[in-house]
Design a protein around this motif. Structure first.
Motif, PDB file in Angstrom:
ATOM      1  N   GLY A 104       0.853  -1.303   0.076  1.00 29.98           N
ATOM      2  CA  GLY A 104       0.107   0.048   0.023  1.00 29.98           C
ATOM      3  C   GLY A 104       0.768   1.333  -0.180  1.00 29.98           C
ATOM      4  O   GLY A 104       0.365   2.565  -0.117  1.00 29.98           O
ATOM      5  N   ALA A 105       2.198   1.107   0.002  1.00 29.07           N
ATOM      6  CA  ALA A 105       2.837   2.332   0.150  1.00 29.07           C
ATOM      7  C   ALA A 105       3.169   3.034  -1.183  1.00 29.07           C
ATOM      8  O   ALA A 105       3.153   2.518  -2.436  1.00 29.07           O
ATOM      9  N   LYS A 106       3.126   4.317  -1.092  1.00 27.56           N
ATOM     10  CA  LYS A 106       3.342   5.019  -2.305  1.00 27.56           C
ATOM     11  C   LYS A 106       4.843   4.977  -2.998  1.00 27.56           C
ATOM     12  O   LYS A 106       5.732   4.823  -2.244  1.00 27.56           O
ATOM     13  N   VAL A 107       4.808   4.509  -4.451  1.00 26.42           N
ATOM     14  CA  VAL A 107       6.158   4.474  -4.721  1.00 26.42           C
ATOM     15  C   VAL A 107       6.896   5.513  -4.962  1.00 26.42           C
ATOM     16  O   VAL A 107       8.040   5.287  -4.827  1.00 26.42           O
ATOM     17  N   GLY A 108       6.512   6.568  -4.786  1.00 26.99           N
ATOM     18  CA  GLY A 108       7.361   7.929  -4.799  1.00 26.99           C
ATOM     19  C   GLY A 108       8.026   7.985  -3.431  1.00 26.99           C
ATOM     20  O   GLY A 108       9.147   8.554  -3.356  1.00 26.99           O
ATOM     21  N   LEU A 109       7.829   7.087  -2.404  1.00 25.08           N
ATOM     22  CA  LEU A 109       8.334   7.128  -1.213  1.00 25.08           C
ATOM     23  C   LEU A 109       9.506   6.061  -1.064  1.00 25.08           C
ATOM     24  O   LEU A 109      10.215   6.188  -0.216  1.00 25.08           O
ATOM     25  N   LEU A 110       9.654   5.240  -2.095  1.00 22.67           N
ATOM     26  CA  LEU A 110      10.752   4.235  -2.078  1.00 22.67           C
ATOM     27  C   LEU A 110      11.967   4.844  -2.511  1.00 22.67           C
ATOM     28  O   LEU A 110      12.138   5.672  -3.052  1.00 22.67           O
ATOM     29  N   SER A 111      13.018   3.845  -2.050  1.00 27.38           N
ATOM     30  CA  SER A 111      14.290   4.352  -2.566  1.00 27.38           C
ATOM     31  C   SER A 111      14.610   4.246  -4.068  1.00 27.38           C
ATOM     32  O   SER A 111      13.791   3.376  -4.598  1.00 27.38           O
ATOM     33  N   GLY A 112      15.865   4.583  -4.520  1.00 29.59           N
ATOM     34  CA  GLY A 112      15.931   4.596  -5.917  1.00 29.59           C
ATOM     35  C   GLY A 112      16.211   2.946  -6.322  1.00 29.59           C
ATOM     36  O   GLY A 112      15.632   2.660  -7.435  1.00 29.59           O
ATOM     37  N   GLY A 113      16.533   2.104  -5.597  1.00 27.62           N
ATOM     38  CA  GLY A 113      16.960   0.906  -5.556  1.00 27.62           C
ATOM     39  C   GLY A 113      15.583   0.135  -5.567  1.00 27.62           C
ATOM     40  O   GLY A 113      15.399  -0.984  -6.494  1.00 27.62           O
ATOM     41  N   GLU A 114      14.774   0.173  -4.596  1.00 27.27           N
ATOM     42  CA  GLU A 114      13.674  -0.390  -4.693  1.00 27.27           C
ATOM     43  C   GLU A 114      12.652  -0.071  -5.766  1.00 27.27           C
ATOM     44  O   GLU A 114      11.931  -0.786  -6.226  1.00 27.27           O
ATOM     45  N   ARG A 115      12.794   1.306  -6.128  1.00 23.22           N
ATOM     46  CA  ARG A 115      12.019   1.813  -7.311  1.00 23.22           C
ATOM     47  C   ARG A 115      12.426   0.939  -8.734  1.00 23.22           C
ATOM     48  O   ARG A 115      11.622   0.410  -9.410  1.00 23.22           O
ATOM     49  N   GLN A 116      13.781   0.653  -8.797  1.00 28.48           N
ATOM     50  CA  GLN A 116      14.417   0.105  -9.834  1.00 28.48           C
ATOM     51  C   GLN A 116      13.964  -1.475  -9.897  1.00 28.48           C
ATOM     52  O   GLN A 116      13.483  -2.218 -10.841  1.00 28.48           O
ATOM     53  N   ALA A 117      13.948  -1.908  -8.547  1.00 30.94           N
ATOM     54  CA  ALA A 117      13.356  -3.368  -8.595  1.00 30.94           C
ATOM     55  C   ALA A 117      12.011  -3.645  -8.657  1.00 30.94           C
ATOM     56  O   ALA A 117      11.642  -4.531  -9.575  1.00 30.94           O
ATOM     57  N   LEU A 118      11.153  -2.606  -8.440  1.00 26.75           N
ATOM     58  CA  LEU A 118       9.764  -2.580  -8.784  1.00 26.75           C
ATOM     59  C   LEU A 118       9.765  -2.535 -10.279  1.00 26.75           C
ATOM     60  O   LEU A 118       8.737  -3.354 -11.108  1.00 26.75           O
ATOM     61  N   SER A 119      10.353  -1.576 -10.979  1.00 23.96           N
ATOM     62  CA  SER A 119      10.275  -1.143 -12.513  1.00 23.96           C
ATOM     63  C   SER A 119      10.770  -2.633 -13.238  1.00 23.96           C
ATOM     64  O   SER A 119      10.011  -2.847 -14.185  1.00 23.96           O
ATOM     65  N   LEU A 120      11.776  -3.309 -12.732  1.00 24.20           N
ATOM     66  CA  LEU A 120      12.315  -4.436 -13.319  1.00 24.20           C
ATOM     67  C   LEU A 120      11.121  -5.356 -13.227  1.00 24.20           C
ATOM     68  O   LEU A 120      10.758  -6.361 -14.225  1.00 24.20           O
ATOM     69  N   LEU A 121      10.565  -5.544 -12.063  1.00 22.40           N
ATOM     70  CA  LEU A 121       9.232  -6.832 -11.880  1.00 22.40           C
ATOM     71  C   LEU A 121       8.120  -6.176 -12.770  1.00 22.40           C
ATOM     72  O   LEU A 121       7.576  -7.181 -13.544  1.00 22.40           O
TER      73      LEU A 121
END
Length: 264
Positions: A143-160
């Motif tokens: 439920g967390a907003k993606v804008g609050l994730l770290s760069g590495g977490e966002r890139q992992a999510l982008s890869l998924l």
């Protein structure tokens, strides 16, 4: 699987800013190939990716995916074949939406979305299972907003997200360049595992020469819009950074002077 047939692209034709972005680029990938691309700024690497993804149309030549000529199809129409991860961790996701909402968008890629919202009890189970495979705890923060994730977490999510619907082709456009070394290594390891597990046909642009040599089964080098070197799966294991630099100098007649190139 993917055929890039004698593709050329000219920017600003007929003006003083005219530039050859691609010239007779010819590249053929069989299913499961993982090609890394190295080259200086302006070599044509991103243009090649944009032509494959549909952001740009080739002036000459064509793009064929799994027997279908997609040269005139727009980017959104190619999304059923192609997933892409960009250099900027802020790209490829909607920062104001939650992790599960972003995954819902990825889940519907290439389909008619209609007006129904994609997060259901069934899809939540799927999302949690897929997020857990990343090994960084995002399955507990859906439920967390993606804008609050770290760069590495966002890139992992982008890869998924890029691989969620099992695309036939994965494009990685310097997807670790904006990360610190530890997070870059995390994303690199995730990339290797996902590409292998899903047997994805992959093209990865990188300025890291050691990374270009270590990852994938084939390597190409570009300069001034041309593919000047192709290294096959037989030769690639023998490559070193020094030998690759020597090859560039031998073929191009100059040293690789791009400040962004990382040797190792």
């Amino acid at each position: 699987m993917l055929h890039i047939n004698e593709v050329s692209k000219l920017f600003n034709p007929g003006t003083i800013d005219e530039k050859i972005a691609l010239l007779n680029a010819d590249l053929h990938l069989k299913s499961g190939d993982f090609i890394t691309i190295i080259g200086s700024n302006g070599a044509g690497k991103s243009t090649l990716m944009n032509v494959v993804s549909g952001v740009l149309k080739p002036d000459i030549g064509n793009i064929v995916i799994d027997g279908t000529d997609v040269s005139n199809l727009p980017e959104h129409s190619r999304s059923r074949w192609i997933g892409r991860v960009f250099q900027d961790p802020m790209a490829g996701t909607a920062p104001h939406m939650s992790i599960e909402e972003n995954l819902a968008l990825a889940y519907k890629r290439g389909q008619r979305r209609g007006f129904s919202f994609g997060v259901t009890s069934k899809t939540k189970v799927i999302f949690k299972e897929e997020l857990s495979k990343l090994g960084i705890g995002l399955e507990n923060r859906m439920g967390a907003k993606v804008g609050l994730l770290s760069g590495g977490e966002r890139q992992a999510l982008s890869l998924l997200m890029a691989t969620f619907t099992r695309p036939q082709i994965l494009l990685l456009d310097e997807h670790t360049a904006a990360l610190d070394p530890a997070r870059a290594e995390l994303i690199t390891n995730l990339t290797e595992r996902i590409v292998k597990d899903l047997n994805l046909t992959t093209i990865m642009v990188t300025h890291n020469m050691e990374q270009a040599i270590r990852l994938g089964n084939r390597l190409i080098m570009m300069d001034k819009g041309r593919i000047i070197l192709q290294v096959d799966e037989v030769r690639k294991p023998q490559l070193t950074v020094e030998s690759l630099l020597n090859e560039f100098e031998r073929i191009s007649g100059k040293k690789m002077a791009d400040d962004r190139v990382v040797l190792g």
